[in-house]
Structure formats: C-alpha cells, structure tokens
Scaffold this active site. Sequence first.
Site, short mmCIF file in Angstrom:
data_model
loop_
_atom_site.label_atom_id
_atom_site.label_comp_id
_atom_site.label_asym_id
_atom_site.label_seq_id
_atom_site.Cartn_x
_atom_site.Cartn_y
_atom_site.Cartn_z
N GLY A 27 -24.25 0.17 -28.84
CA GLY A 27 -25.14 0.89 -29.82
C GLY A 27 -26.19 1.63 -29.05
N CYS A 35 -5.49 1.23 6.37
CA CYS A 35 -6.37 0.06 6.60
C CYS A 35 -6.05 -0.52 7.88
CB CYS A 35 -6.11 -1.25 5.69
SG CYS A 35 -4.58 -1.49 5.37
N CYS A 74 -1.73 -1.10 7.43
CA CYS A 74 -1.12 0.03 7.43
C CYS A 74 -1.14 0.95 8.81
CB CYS A 74 -1.37 0.99 6.26
SG CYS A 74 -1.20 0.33 4.50
N GLU A 105 -19.85 0.49 -24.68
CA GLU A 105 -19.51 1.13 -26.02
C GLU A 105 -20.42 0.32 -26.90
OE1 GLU A 105 -15.79 1.48 -27.71
OE2 GLU A 105 -14.39 1.65 -25.79
N ARG A 133 -5.03 -0.67 -27.60
CA ARG A 133 -3.99 -0.39 -28.49
C ARG A 133 -3.32 0.83 -28.70
NH1 ARG A 133 -8.33 -2.60 -30.70
NH2 ARG A 133 -8.76 -0.79 -32.42
N SER A 176 -30.65 1.73 -22.84
CA SER A 176 -31.40 0.68 -21.79
C SER A 176 -31.01 0.98 -20.46
CB SER A 176 -31.36 -0.76 -22.18
OG SER A 176 -30.17 -1.26 -22.05
N HIS A 215 0.86 -1.38 0.10
CA HIS A 215 -0.02 0.12 0.09
C HIS A 215 0.85 1.33 0.18
CE1 HIS A 215 -3.97 -2.10 1.73
NE2 HIS A 215 -3.42 -2.37 0.54
N GLU A 237 1.01 3.49 2.01
CA GLU A 237 1.92 4.05 3.24
C GLU A 237 3.14 3.17 3.64
OE1 GLU A 237 -2.65 3.88 4.51
OE2 GLU A 237 -1.22 3.21 2.95
N THR A 257 -23.70 -4.78 -32.51
CA THR A 257 -22.21 -4.17 -32.40
C THR A 257 -21.34 -5.09 -32.75
OG1 THR A 257 -23.08 -2.17 -31.06
CG2 THR A 257 -20.79 -2.52 -31.14
#
Length: 351
Positions: free
Chosen positions: A292, A78, A87, A290, A214, A298, A51, A53, A203
Amino acid sequence: MHVDEKYMWRCLQLAKKGEGYTKTNPLVGCVIVHNNTIIGEGYHRRIGHAHAEVNAINSVKDVSLLKESTLYVSLEPCAHYGKTPPCAELIVEKKIPRVVVAVTDPNNKVAGKGIQLLRESGVEVEVGILEKEAEELNKVFFVNQKENRPFIILKWAQTKDGFIDTDRLNYEKPALRLSNSVTQCIVHKLRAQTMAIMVGTNTAIKDNPKLNVRKWYGDNPIRVVIDKAGKLNATNNLLNGDVSTIAFTELESYPSYKNVSIIQINFDKNVNEQIIRKLRDLNIASVLIEGGTVLISSFLENNLWDEAFVEVAQSEIGYGISSPIIYGSLINAKKYIDSFHFHIKKRITRN
C-alpha cells in the site's frame, strides 16, 4: 545500420527469451556469423544451464566454419569456473578468430578478464556495439553487481484523482477494483520476471493476496511479507505453504508455517534497508513491491527504488487512501482499455 549492429540486435532478441528463468544470472544472447550468414544461435535459457555462447557453438552444424566466423554476444564471455566452464576458453578452443561484445560484465569475477583472455589468445575483440541497449536489458544484473542489492520495482494502481483505495476500516470490505483483464496480465508478467514480491501487514490482512503467477507463464516469485507483531494467521493466503514465503518480524517466537521462513529484524532501525540487505544475502536479484501507500512511500522516501509501474484508471472516487507521490523519468506510457499504464525510472542526479 552497421553489420555488427545488425547481428548484435539479434543477440538482444535471443537474450530476452530467457526472461523469468535466468534469475540471478544475466540475460545473454549469442550469434555466430560466417560470410554474412548466421550459422549458429543460442541464449542462456535457465540458471545453472549452458551459457549462450555454448548453446550457439553447439548449434553450428559444420564446426569447421567456426575458424572463419565472427561470434557476437550481448555480454562479455565469462573467464571463470562457476556452474559452467568458462566460455572464453571454449571460444579459444574452437579457434573462432573474431568476437564482438556489446558490454563488459560488471561481475568482479569477470570484469574484463574474459576479453583479456581472448585477446591474449590472439582473438580479435571489439567491445561496445549496442552497449547502452545491452546494459538496459540486464539492468537488474548491473544493479546487483554495482550496488550490491536487489533491483527494486514499485507497483500500484490508482484512480484518476489519485487514490489507491477507499477507507476500508472493515477488513471484510473488498478492495477497490482498478485493474482490468489486460493490465492484470501485465502485472502477472512482471511477477514472473522478478524473484520476490513484497507487501506489508495491512495489505496482507485487508486484501489477503496470493501474490503468485496465474495470468502469465513462468515461476512464482518468493513471497515476502512484513509482519512486525505477528498479526497474520493460518487464514492468510501468504502463509498457506503453496509458495516459498519470507516473513519479517520483530518477534523472537513466530508461529511455524509450512514453506515459510522467518527473519527477525530490528524495527527501531531502518526497516527497508534491513530487509533489502537480508534479501541480498539470500541471493534475491529483484523485488517487486505491491504494498500500500505506506510501504511504497517508505521506499520512495529512502530513495530505495529503481523503477515503478503505475496504473491510472479513469474512475474518480473523490476520497480514500491517497496514492504514493513519485518523481522520476517516464520511460513509456500506454493505454490499455480504460486505464493508462506508466513505466517510470528513478531520476538520477550526477555530480
């Protein structure tokens, strides 16, 4: 600017360096200050690793100074044993006398316990420095913990007159090209920062997308496709085995593909809620949609979203597939070459 804010801003800067790598864990930055001089810095680099810390404390060359220092951290330390030790216990062990925390951890395993442990051990603790900024940085983590679901991002590109594509009855016809080289990089950066990316059947068939990273650096998101009736086949890139993929279907018997997990759901019930619940069970923290207009709309209609990225090209086509209609609060809008990029947050009405 107050001195505590100054060092907390540095914590937030450091935390952002972990974007795309901490996955279900939050982004956290930590700074250790002695006599108004930073003597140690660290951030959470990757899930399962040390973590912030721990990294900050380990970076201090003269550990004797820790007893006279202030530790700044963007999220409550935590207090439980997970993939790494607590931590808060390490801070007490190193006898750091003062700790400044931006925001408390919403995780039930922490939720004030780290701060309580520190205070009971005699550590001076201040909470709430740049609290809103710290919570915004970890908006995904906060939604995961408070709403028990993935953070949902919608993304699409449209023409100036409100269309996302032409009417392509012939699947072999290429998609309308709206993004440019700069905005493509932005989209791939967004992909690298999310854990899963989802599209619908149409899609997947019409565009045959790869849905990988990419044009930016970082890990590929898990690909998610809705294939109710099993219309996809081995020619579709989403089933090529290159990237871990999940297919949601109603079929009891779905063809087997390398690196593709099949999840059967009931399409007579709320499909989106079933999918989001299944992704939550798989510990997926964020989903980029991503698809349509039908799929995105929806989620909008079910009020099941958090943010949206909408690219508006300056071209007009006069006809085609209408873009989704969204109502929210504009976070920012920037122009990249010949298109505008809008970042929108869901407008929340509070009673």
